[in-house]
Structures are given as C-alpha cells and as structure tokens.
Design a protein around this motif. Structure first.
Motif, PDB file in Angstrom:
ATOM      1  N   TYR A  95       0.833  -1.197   0.000  1.00  0.00           N
ATOM      2  CA  TYR A  95       0.000   0.000   0.000  1.00  0.00           C
ATOM      3  C   TYR A  95       0.869   1.249   0.000  1.00  0.00           C
ATOM      4  O   TYR A  95       1.862   1.312   0.742  1.00  0.00           O
ATOM      5  N   CYS A  96       0.490   2.235  -0.781  1.00  0.00           N
ATOM      6  CA  CYS A  96       1.147   3.526  -0.649  1.00  0.00           C
ATOM      7  C   CYS A  96       0.245   4.452   0.163  1.00  0.00           C
ATOM      8  O   CYS A  96      -0.971   4.249   0.242  1.00  0.00           O
ATOM      9  N   ALA A  97       0.871   5.438   0.766  1.00  0.00           N
ATOM     10  CA  ALA A  97       0.158   6.350   1.649  1.00  0.00           C
ATOM     11  C   ALA A  97       0.769   7.739   1.568  1.00  0.00           C
ATOM     12  O   ALA A  97       1.966   7.879   1.279  1.00  0.00           O
ATOM     13  N   ALA A  98      -0.049   8.749   1.826  1.00  0.00           N
ATOM     14  CA  ALA A  98       0.396  10.143   1.796  1.00  0.00           C
ATOM     15  C   ALA A  98       0.112  10.792   3.144  1.00  0.00           C
ATOM     16  O   ALA A  98      -0.960  10.571   3.728  1.00  0.00           O
ATOM     17  N   GLY A  99       1.068  11.588   3.624  1.00  0.00           N
ATOM     18  CA  GLY A  99       0.894  12.257   4.905  1.00  0.00           C
ATOM     19  C   GLY A  99       1.747  13.502   4.996  1.00  0.00           C
ATOM     20  O   GLY A  99       2.517  13.801   4.085  1.00  0.00           O
ATOM     21  N   PRO A 100       1.641  14.223   6.105  1.00  0.00           N
ATOM     22  CA  PRO A 100       2.338  15.498   6.237  1.00  0.00           C
ATOM     23  C   PRO A 100       3.851  15.381   6.410  1.00  0.00           C
ATOM     24  O   PRO A 100       4.570  16.345   6.118  1.00  0.00           O
ATOM     25  N   SER A 101       4.314  14.244   6.910  1.00  0.00           N
ATOM     26  CA  SER A 101       5.755  14.091   7.087  1.00  0.00           C
ATOM     27  C   SER A 101       6.145  12.631   6.950  1.00  0.00           C
ATOM     28  O   SER A 101       5.335  11.737   7.194  1.00  0.00           O
ATOM     29  N   ALA A 102       7.389  12.422   6.554  1.00  0.00           N
ATOM     30  CA  ALA A 102       7.886  11.064   6.377  1.00  0.00           C
ATOM     31  C   ALA A 102       7.989  10.380   7.733  1.00  0.00           C
ATOM     32  O   ALA A 102       8.641  10.886   8.646  1.00  0.00           O
ATOM     33  N   SER A 103       7.346   9.251   7.855  1.00  0.00           N
ATOM     34  CA  SER A 103       7.299   8.551   9.127  1.00  0.00           C
ATOM     35  C   SER A 103       7.122   7.066   8.894  1.00  0.00           C
ATOM     36  O   SER A 103       6.563   6.646   7.894  1.00  0.00           O
ATOM     37  N   ALA A 104       7.610   6.296   9.856  1.00  0.00           N
ATOM     38  CA  ALA A 104       7.417   4.851   9.798  1.00  0.00           C
ATOM     39  C   ALA A 104       6.085   4.442  10.431  1.00  0.00           C
ATOM     40  O   ALA A 104       5.690   3.280  10.334  1.00  0.00           O
ATOM     41  N   GLY A 105       5.414   5.369  11.059  1.00  0.00           N
ATOM     42  CA  GLY A 105       4.158   5.066  11.716  1.00  0.00           C
ATOM     43  C   GLY A 105       2.960   5.267  10.808  1.00  0.00           C
ATOM     44  O   GLY A 105       2.765   6.349  10.247  1.00  0.00           O
ATOM     45  N   SER A 106       2.156   4.251  10.642  1.00  0.00           N
ATOM     46  CA  SER A 106       1.020   4.354   9.728  1.00  0.00           C
ATOM     47  C   SER A 106      -0.004   5.383  10.176  1.00  0.00           C
ATOM     48  O   SER A 106      -0.730   5.945   9.345  1.00  0.00           O
ATOM     49  N   MET A 107      -0.041   5.692  11.464  1.00  0.00           N
ATOM     50  CA  MET A 107      -1.041   6.644  11.961  1.00  0.00           C
ATOM     51  C   MET A 107      -0.803   8.058  11.476  1.00  0.00           C
ATOM     52  O   MET A 107      -1.676   8.909  11.564  1.00  0.00           O
ATOM     53  N   TRP A 108       0.375   8.329  10.915  1.00  0.00           N
ATOM     54  CA  TRP A 108       0.695   9.680  10.452  1.00  0.00           C
ATOM     55  C   TRP A 108       0.290   9.920   9.006  1.00  0.00           C
ATOM     56  O   TRP A 108       0.504  11.002   8.477  1.00  0.00           O
TER      57      TRP A 108
END
Length: 122
Positions: A95-108
């Motif tokens: 799965y790819c995901a987009a968020g505000p900052s690069a993180s190893a945590g899926s919650m971000w």
C-alpha cells in the motif's frame, strides 16, 4: 483530498525484481510525504519505506534496506518502490500512503491506496 492508485504488483520468483508505482491525483502531490507499507495474510500492516516531500530524505525498514528503493517524480505525481532481490517473505499486499511528514508510523498518513499484491515464489 488525495487519491492514490498502486500498480506494478505480480508474481515473481525469488531473487527477481518488481517496481511498484503509486499515482496520486491532485496538484498537491509535492505537499505530502509518501510511504509504502505492506500486509501479509494474518499479519499486521508493516512499514516498508518513506520519502520526504522534497525527495531528499528516505528511510527504510531493516528488512528491506539495501534491496528496496523508494523514489518520487513530482512531474508525474508518482512515487515508486523498486524491489530487488525479492524473497518469499516479501509476499504481501503493498500500500502507498500520503501524509504530512515522512514517518514509519502508519497513523501519520492521511490517505491510502487500495493496494497491489506482490507474490514471491521460492
């Protein structure tokens, strides 16, 4: 709102390579850090790799370090995961995901694609 569509999964023999792509909709692609996660049957979703908004920073799970490479093409609104020296234990839905900052945590991560299956045969 960002929509993500993964492609490039498939069946490959151990030692082979695949390149996954994740196309993002919208004009704000460069505003998001991007990540790749995977989930094998019966297991928790796990972090694979992430790349910063600028593309200048990347981070990998230990299990894929040296074998996988994450990159992004802002002109194409696409993030890639080049996977080399694949092992049977790499078999999973990716799965790819987009968020505000690069993180190893899926919650971000705020936005997720539907996933693409990778199967590595021994």
């Amino acid at each position: 709102q960002v929509q993500l569509v993964e492609s490039g999964g498939g069946l490959v023999q151990a030692g082979g390579s695949l390149r996954l792509s994740c196309a993002a909709s919208g004009r704000t692609f460069s505003s998001y850090a991007m990540g790749w996660f995977r989930q094998a049957p019966g297991k928790e979703r796990e972090f694979v790799a992430t790349i910063s908004r600028s593309g200048g920073s990347t981070y990998y799970a230990d299990s894929v370090k040296g074998r996988f490479t994450i990159s992004r093409d802002t002109a194409k609104n696409t993030v890639y995961l080049q996977m080399n020296s694949l092992k049977p234990e790499d078999t999973a839905a990716y799965y790819c995901a987009a968020g505000p900052s690069a993180s190893a945590g899926s919650m971000w991560y705020n936005y997720w694609g539907q996933g693409t299956q990778v199967t590595v045969s021994s």
